[in-house]
Design an enzyme around this catalytic site. Structure first.
Site, PDB file in Angstrom:
ATOM      1  N   SER A   1       0.874  -1.176   0.000  1.00 53.21           N
ATOM      2  CA  SER A   1       0.000   0.000   0.000  1.00 53.21           C
ATOM      3  C   SER A   1       0.909   1.223   0.000  1.00 53.21           C
ATOM      4  O   SER A   1       1.548   1.528   1.003  1.00 53.21           O
ATOM      5  CB  SER A   1      -0.896   0.005   1.245  1.00 53.21           C
ATOM      6  OG  SER A   1      -1.744  -1.103   1.239  1.00 53.21           O
TER       7      SER A   1
ATOM      8  N   LYS B   1      -6.640   1.490  -3.290  1.00 51.18           N
ATOM      9  CA  LYS B   1      -6.341   0.933  -1.973  1.00 51.18           C
ATOM     10  C   LYS B   1      -6.546   1.981  -0.876  1.00 51.18           C
ATOM     11  O   LYS B   1      -7.017   1.657   0.217  1.00 51.18           O
ATOM     12  CB  LYS B   1      -4.917   0.402  -1.940  1.00 51.18           C
ATOM     13  CG  LYS B   1      -4.501  -0.214  -0.592  1.00 51.18           C
ATOM     14  CD  LYS B   1      -5.426  -1.366  -0.177  1.00 51.18           C
ATOM     15  CE  LYS B   1      -5.119  -1.869   1.239  1.00 51.18           C
ATOM     16  NZ  LYS B   1      -3.829  -2.542   1.353  1.00 51.18           N
TER      17      LYS B   1
ATOM     18  N   LYS C   1      -0.446   5.208   8.003  1.00 49.07           N
ATOM     19  CA  LYS C   1       0.154   5.574   6.717  1.00 49.07           C
ATOM     20  C   LYS C   1      -0.910   5.655   5.626  1.00 49.07           C
ATOM     21  O   LYS C   1      -0.996   6.647   4.883  1.00 49.07           O
ATOM     22  CB  LYS C   1       1.206   4.525   6.333  1.00 49.07           C
ATOM     23  CG  LYS C   1       1.711   4.630   4.898  1.00 49.07           C
ATOM     24  CD  LYS C   1       2.329   3.313   4.421  1.00 49.07           C
ATOM     25  CE  LYS C   1       1.302   2.221   4.289  1.00 49.07           C
ATOM     26  NZ  LYS C   1       1.813   0.972   3.711  1.00 49.07           N
TER      27      LYS C   1
END
Length: 312
Positions: free
Chosen positions: A108, A182, A250
């Site tokens: 990701s 994503k 993140k």
């Protein structure tokens, strides 16, 4: 034998490389080994390689070494900075990949970095696909991941024999579209984890049988894949990671911060995702960043400490 794109992929012909063999990467790479593919691997912690090398994988000491021995190289690392290091830096994948080779990043990561890697790969007559995955450690183990692919549509189709061993691939568009998908996925997952955490904590504080409560609602509108994957773990306080909480910080951060660079800089205004990032950040601040994302319930549990709610 070398079979770079567009020669057909097969276990007897195609050499596969894998970089990053943590919880997710090891399970995904293991499925390729089980299907009979020749696998070359690299990890910063060599001891992690033993479960795969004991099954026939070949360990090398650098990302470039993986690329020199592979037609397709998958990466599954932690952060965009790690992706840049193993793919673009000196001694990275693109320094060793031969023309026609393909690098597939399942981390990701940032859409802008995915586009940068795609451009760098094309300069070397190679290809790059950004294909982050969703489904956690169970999905990786069982080959039931949702794979969100960006890049050249023909290359993504060519990779289908490999993707099918790991889950279901959907072509989302050009370079970076897999990563953007994503990020959107993680916004949905984060909201689901928060709702499930609060619902379970409230049920417990209200004096309900929490497991009975979850089983009662799972077939209704409150049911979700997140509940199926993490509900029981939350109840059992099993926070073993499939995906780390710090990685959710993140991922959500890439959504709520500046998401597109350049002259037309765009900022996403996402209050729910911003709150989710704050709560997962609290896990990290409390030393729980390497717990699974289902550990979010511990943050909600703490916020309820000291309250007593009678069964209504």
């Amino acid at each position: 034998m070398e079979t770079p794109y567009p020669n057909p992929i097969s276990p007897s012909q195609t050499r596969v490389g894998w970089i990053g063999i943590g919880v997710m990467g090891a399970a995904m790479a293991g499925r390729l080994l089980s299907a009979g593919y020749s696998l070359t691997i690299y990890a910063r912690t060599p001891s992690k390689a033993f479960p795969l090398t004991s099954r026939g994988a070949h360990f090398v000491d650098s990302p470039r070494g993986v690329a020199e021995r592979s037609d397709v190289v998958f990466t599954m690392v932690g952060h965009p900075s790690d992706v840049r290091s193993v793919v673009l830096d000196e001694g990275g994948v693109l320094s060793g990949l031969k023309p026609g080779g393909v690098v597939v990043d399942t981390t990701s990561s940032h859409p802008g970095l995915a586009r940068e890697i795609f451009a760098a790969a094309r300069e070397r007559v190679c290809w790059a696909v950004d294909s982050p995955v969703s489904g956690g450690d169970i999905g990786a183990r069982d080959g039931k991941l949702a794979i969100l692919a960006g890049g050249d549509g023909g290359v993504v189709e060519w990779l289908s024999p490999l993707f099918e061993l790991m889950g279901k691939v959907t072509y989302m568009g050009g370079p970076g579209c897999g990563q953007s998908s994503k990020i959107a996925n993680q916004i949905v997952v984060g909201a689901n984890l928060l709702g499930l955490s609060e619902g379970l904590v409230f049920a417990e504080w209200a004096g309900l049988n929490v497991r009975q409560f979850m089983n009662a609602i799972r077939g209704g509108a409150a049911g979700s894949k997140v509940m199926e994957l993490f509900g029981e773990r939350m109840i059992e306080k099993d926070f073993k990671p499939g995906g780390f909480a710090e990685y959710m910080v993140k991922d959500l951060g890439m959504g709520v911060d500046v998401v597109e660079g350049g002259e037309d800089e765009k900022v996403a205004v996402l209050p729910g995702a911003a709150l989710g990032k704050q709560l997962f950040s609290a896990m990290v601040a409390n030393g729980k960043g390497t717990l699974g994302t289902q550990g979010l319930i511990s943050v909600i549990d703490r916020s309820m400490a000291g309250l007593r709610i009678c069964c209504l």
